[in-house]
Design a protein around this motif. Structure first.
Motif, PDB file in Angstrom:
ATOM      1  N   CYS A  23       0.868  -1.180   0.000  1.00  0.00           N
ATOM      2  CA  CYS A  23       0.000   0.000   0.000  1.00  0.00           C
ATOM      3  C   CYS A  23       0.904   1.228   0.000  1.00  0.00           C
ATOM      4  O   CYS A  23       1.563   1.514   1.006  1.00  0.00           O
ATOM      5  N   SER A  24       0.954   1.930  -1.129  1.00  0.00           N
ATOM      6  CA  SER A  24       1.729   3.172  -1.219  1.00  0.00           C
ATOM      7  C   SER A  24       0.792   4.355  -1.037  1.00  0.00           C
ATOM      8  O   SER A  24      -0.309   4.346  -1.584  1.00  0.00           O
ATOM      9  N   TYR A  25       1.233   5.364  -0.303  1.00  0.00           N
ATOM     10  CA  TYR A  25       0.326   6.475  -0.035  1.00  0.00           C
ATOM     11  C   TYR A  25       1.028   7.819  -0.214  1.00  0.00           C
ATOM     12  O   TYR A  25       2.248   7.946  -0.042  1.00  0.00           O
ATOM     13  N   THR A  26       0.210   8.806  -0.568  1.00  0.00           N
ATOM     14  CA  THR A  26       0.654  10.192  -0.625  1.00  0.00           C
ATOM     15  C   THR A  26      -0.346  10.989   0.186  1.00  0.00           C
ATOM     16  O   THR A  26      -1.532  11.042  -0.154  1.00  0.00           O
ATOM     17  N   VAL A  27       0.110  11.558   1.282  1.00  0.00           N
ATOM     18  CA  VAL A  27      -0.790  12.335   2.126  1.00  0.00           C
ATOM     19  C   VAL A  27       0.027  13.422   2.811  1.00  0.00           C
ATOM     20  O   VAL A  27       1.172  13.199   3.210  1.00  0.00           O
ATOM     21  N   SER A  28      -0.561  14.594   2.913  1.00  0.00           N
ATOM     22  CA  SER A  28       0.132  15.702   3.563  1.00  0.00           C
ATOM     23  C   SER A  28      -0.090  15.621   5.064  1.00  0.00           C
ATOM     24  O   SER A  28      -1.006  16.217   5.601  1.00  0.00           O
ATOM     25  N   GLY A  29       0.753  14.861   5.719  1.00  0.00           N
ATOM     26  CA  GLY A  29       0.635  14.688   7.168  1.00  0.00           C
ATOM     27  C   GLY A  29      -0.235  13.506   7.503  1.00  0.00           C
ATOM     28  O   GLY A  29      -1.445  13.623   7.628  1.00  0.00           O
ATOM     29  N   LEU A  30       0.384  12.338   7.670  1.00  0.00           N
ATOM     30  CA  LEU A  30      -0.379  11.126   7.945  1.00  0.00           C
ATOM     31  C   LEU A  30      -0.807  11.103   9.400  1.00  0.00           C
ATOM     32  O   LEU A  30       0.012  11.247  10.316  1.00  0.00           O
ATOM     33  N   ARG A  31      -2.102  10.878   9.597  1.00  0.00           N
ATOM     34  CA  ARG A  31      -2.586  10.693  10.963  1.00  0.00           C
ATOM     35  C   ARG A  31      -2.682   9.215  11.298  1.00  0.00           C
ATOM     36  O   ARG A  31      -2.405   8.805  12.415  1.00  0.00           O
ATOM     37  N   GLY A  32      -3.088   8.411  10.281  1.00  0.00           N
ATOM     38  CA  GLY A  32      -3.210   6.970  10.508  1.00  0.00           C
ATOM     39  C   GLY A  32      -3.364   6.234   9.195  1.00  0.00           C
ATOM     40  O   GLY A  32      -3.869   6.791   8.216  1.00  0.00           O
ATOM     41  N   LEU A  33      -2.875   4.996   9.172  1.00  0.00           N
ATOM     42  CA  LEU A  33      -3.066   4.111   8.020  1.00  0.00           C
ATOM     43  C   LEU A  33      -3.787   2.869   8.515  1.00  0.00           C
ATOM     44  O   LEU A  33      -3.447   2.338   9.579  1.00  0.00           O
ATOM     45  N   PHE A  34      -4.769   2.423   7.744  1.00  0.00           N
ATOM     46  CA  PHE A  34      -5.656   1.363   8.208  1.00  0.00           C
ATOM     47  C   PHE A  34      -5.725   0.243   7.193  1.00  0.00           C
ATOM     48  O   PHE A  34      -5.722   0.481   5.988  1.00  0.00           O
ATOM     49  N   TRP A  35      -5.812  -0.981   7.680  1.00  0.00           N
ATOM     50  CA  TRP A  35      -6.043  -2.143   6.835  1.00  0.00           C
ATOM     51  C   TRP A  35      -7.411  -2.740   7.175  1.00  0.00           C
ATOM     52  O   TRP A  35      -7.770  -2.874   8.358  1.00  0.00           O
ATOM     53  N   TYR A  36      -8.132  -3.094   6.096  1.00  0.00           N
ATOM     54  CA  TYR A  36      -9.432  -3.734   6.238  1.00  0.00           C
ATOM     55  C   TYR A  36      -9.455  -5.000   5.397  1.00  0.00           C
ATOM     56  O   TYR A  36      -8.767  -5.103   4.374  1.00  0.00           O
ATOM     57  N   ARG A  37     -10.305  -5.927   5.785  1.00  0.00           N
ATOM     58  CA  ARG A  37     -10.562  -7.132   5.003  1.00  0.00           C
ATOM     59  C   ARG A  37     -12.001  -7.073   4.516  1.00  0.00           C
ATOM     60  O   ARG A  37     -12.908  -6.709   5.282  1.00  0.00           O
ATOM     61  N   SER A  52       2.706   5.493  12.961  1.00  0.00           N
ATOM     62  CA  SER A  52       4.008   6.106  12.698  1.00  0.00           C
ATOM     63  C   SER A  52       4.953   5.098  12.049  1.00  0.00           C
ATOM     64  O   SER A  52       4.827   3.869  12.241  1.00  0.00           O
ATOM     65  N   ALA A  53       5.924   5.621  11.282  1.00  0.00           N
ATOM     66  CA  ALA A  53       6.901   4.784  10.588  1.00  0.00           C
ATOM     67  C   ALA A  53       7.632   3.898  11.591  1.00  0.00           C
ATOM     68  O   ALA A  53       8.026   4.356  12.671  1.00  0.00           O
ATOM     69  N   GLY A  54       7.764   2.626  11.209  1.00  0.00           N
ATOM     70  CA  GLY A  54       8.417   1.665  12.089  1.00  0.00           C
ATOM     71  C   GLY A  54       7.457   0.847  12.924  1.00  0.00           C
ATOM     72  O   GLY A  54       7.832  -0.170  13.506  1.00  0.00           O
ATOM     73  N   GLU A  55       6.218   1.274  12.963  1.00  0.00           N
ATOM     74  CA  GLU A  55       5.226   0.567  13.772  1.00  0.00           C
ATOM     75  C   GLU A  55       4.808  -0.735  13.083  1.00  0.00           C
ATOM     76  O   GLU A  55       4.747  -0.802  11.858  1.00  0.00           O
ATOM     77  N   GLU A  56       4.544  -1.765  13.877  1.00  0.00           N
ATOM     78  CA  GLU A  56       4.088  -3.051  13.372  1.00  0.00           C
ATOM     79  C   GLU A  56       2.902  -3.532  14.217  1.00  0.00           C
ATOM     80  O   GLU A  56       2.863  -3.286  15.423  1.00  0.00           O
ATOM     81  N   LYS A  63       0.604  -9.578   9.461  1.00  0.00           N
ATOM     82  CA  LYS A  63       1.411  -8.547  10.116  1.00  0.00           C
ATOM     83  C   LYS A  63       1.479  -7.336   9.208  1.00  0.00           C
ATOM     84  O   LYS A  63       1.825  -7.453   8.035  1.00  0.00           O
ATOM     85  N   ALA A  64       1.146  -6.171   9.769  1.00  0.00           N
ATOM     86  CA  ALA A  64       1.173  -4.927   9.025  1.00  0.00           C
ATOM     87  C   ALA A  64       2.350  -4.086   9.494  1.00  0.00           C
ATOM     88  O   ALA A  64       2.614  -3.989  10.697  1.00  0.00           O
ATOM     89  N   THR A  65       3.052  -3.486   8.519  1.00  0.00           N
ATOM     90  CA  THR A  65       4.183  -2.617   8.829  1.00  0.00           C
ATOM     91  C   THR A  65       4.002  -1.294   8.099  1.00  0.00           C
ATOM     92  O   THR A  65       3.271  -1.211   7.110  1.00  0.00           O
ATOM     93  N   LEU A  66       4.711  -0.259   8.589  1.00  0.00           N
ATOM     94  CA  LEU A  66       4.539   1.080   8.029  1.00  0.00           C
ATOM     95  C   LEU A  66       5.892   1.771   7.883  1.00  0.00           C
ATOM     96  O   LEU A  66       6.719   1.746   8.801  1.00  0.00           O
ATOM     97  N   THR A  67       6.100   2.387   6.681  1.00  0.00           N
ATOM     98  CA  THR A  67       7.234   3.280   6.479  1.00  0.00           C
ATOM     99  C   THR A  67       6.663   4.658   6.152  1.00  0.00           C
ATOM    100  O   THR A  67       5.450   4.848   6.161  1.00  0.00           O
ATOM    101  N   LYS A  68       7.520   5.601   5.800  1.00  0.00           N
ATOM    102  CA  LYS A  68       7.041   6.959   5.525  1.00  0.00           C
ATOM    103  C   LYS A  68       6.296   7.061   4.197  1.00  0.00           C
ATOM    104  O   LYS A  68       5.604   8.051   3.948  1.00  0.00           O
ATOM    105  N   LYS A  69       6.420   6.030   3.348  1.00  0.00           N
ATOM    106  CA  LYS A  69       5.775   6.121   2.033  1.00  0.00           C
ATOM    107  C   LYS A  69       4.852   4.952   1.736  1.00  0.00           C
ATOM    108  O   LYS A  69       4.057   5.018   0.792  1.00  0.00           O
ATOM    109  N   GLU A  70       4.977   3.854   2.508  1.00  0.00           N
ATOM    110  CA  GLU A  70       4.171   2.695   2.185  1.00  0.00           C
ATOM    111  C   GLU A  70       3.949   1.798   3.402  1.00  0.00           C
ATOM    112  O   GLU A  70       4.619   1.931   4.431  1.00  0.00           O
ATOM    113  N   SER A  71       2.995   0.902   3.214  1.00  0.00           N
ATOM    114  CA  SER A  71       2.706  -0.092   4.242  1.00  0.00           C
ATOM    115  C   SER A  71       2.645  -1.453   3.557  1.00  0.00           C
ATOM    116  O   SER A  71       2.282  -1.555   2.378  1.00  0.00           O
ATOM    117  N   PHE A  72       3.034  -2.468   4.316  1.00  0.00           N
ATOM    118  CA  PHE A  72       2.958  -3.830   3.812  1.00  0.00           C
ATOM    119  C   PHE A  72       2.071  -4.658   4.735  1.00  0.00           C
ATOM    120  O   PHE A  72       2.104  -4.496   5.963  1.00  0.00           O
TER     121      PHE A  72
END
Lengths: 111, 114
Positions: A23-37, A52-56, A63-72
């Motif tokens: 999941c690649s994202y472009t947002v001006s100031g990320l508050r949260g990234l969410f995964w749904y099924r 925040s980046a580094g959170e798992e 398992k969901a992970t987050l960087t400053k530009k994408e989530s896996f």
């Protein structure tokens, strides 16, 4: 403009074959990234929130992970019941009442 | 608890007809919203509300009206249906004014406009 791109559009795995969804994202100031099924004919069901980046976050085989530009979303040893469409969404700090969704990855796990 | 309930589940309209999609939640959530889901385009926000009497536009508001007279209900009105409004519509709610990010979705309403 805030936007979310998910890849691949579709993924076919054998049972037990681990893989990752992007999941690649472009947002001006990320508050949260969410995964749904989302199962066919149903509404999306919440899985994870990452702030925040580094959170798992982990739940069973996911398992969901987050960087400053994408989530896996990593799927370890998937089972057929993990077959579904996985959606990613972002929430921006400048307007946390709006959520922007990607078009999803349709996962099919064959026994 | 029933959660988020949407009615009807299926509807067929002719171009120019009007209708209302109903959404009710029994979780006392302040935040409610409507999305449409089209193949390859993901969920797009139509309108949202952060409490009774307060509504605002999302990404794709044209052709749709909403109102919020109670905490529980958030109906979506199509005043003059067009084929471009053929879609699956989802209502979602969240505790607080959208702050948690965890949205609770209904099962969806599939609308076809001929």
């Amino acid at each position: 403009e805030d936007q979310v791109t998910q890849s691949p559009e579709a993924l076919r795995l054998q049972e037990g074959e681990s893989s990752s969804l992007n999941c690649s994202y472009t947002v001006s100031g990320l508050r949260g990234l969410f995964w749904y099924r989302q199962d066919p004919g149903k509404g999306p069901e919440f899985l994870f929130t990452l702030y925040s980046a580094g959170e798992e976050k982990e739940k069973e085989r996911l398992k969901a992970t987050l960087t400053k530009k994408e989530s896996f979303l990593h799927i370890t040893a998937p089972k057929p019941e993990d077959s579904a469409t996985y959606l990613c969404a972002v929430q921006a700090r400048h307007n946390f009442n709006k959520f922007y969704f990607g078009s999803g990855t349709k996962l099919n796990v064959k026994p | 608890n029933a959660g988020v309930t949407q009615t009807p589940k299926f509807q067929v309209l002719k171009t120019g007809q009007s209708m209302t999609l109903q959404c009710a939640q029994d979780m006392n959530h302040e935040y409610m919203s409507w999305y449409r889901q089209d193949p390859g385009m993901g969920l797009r926000l139509i309108h949202y509300s952060v409490g009774a009497g307060i509504t605002d536009q999302g990404e794709v508001p044209n052709g749709y009206n909403v109102s919020r007279s109670t905490t529980e209900d958030f109906p979506l009105r199509l005043l003059s249906a067009a084929p471009s409004q053929t879609s699956v519509y989802f209502c979602a709610s969240s505790p607080g004014q959208g702050t948690t990010g965890e949205l609770f979705f209904g099962e969806g309403s599939r609308l076809t406009v001929l």
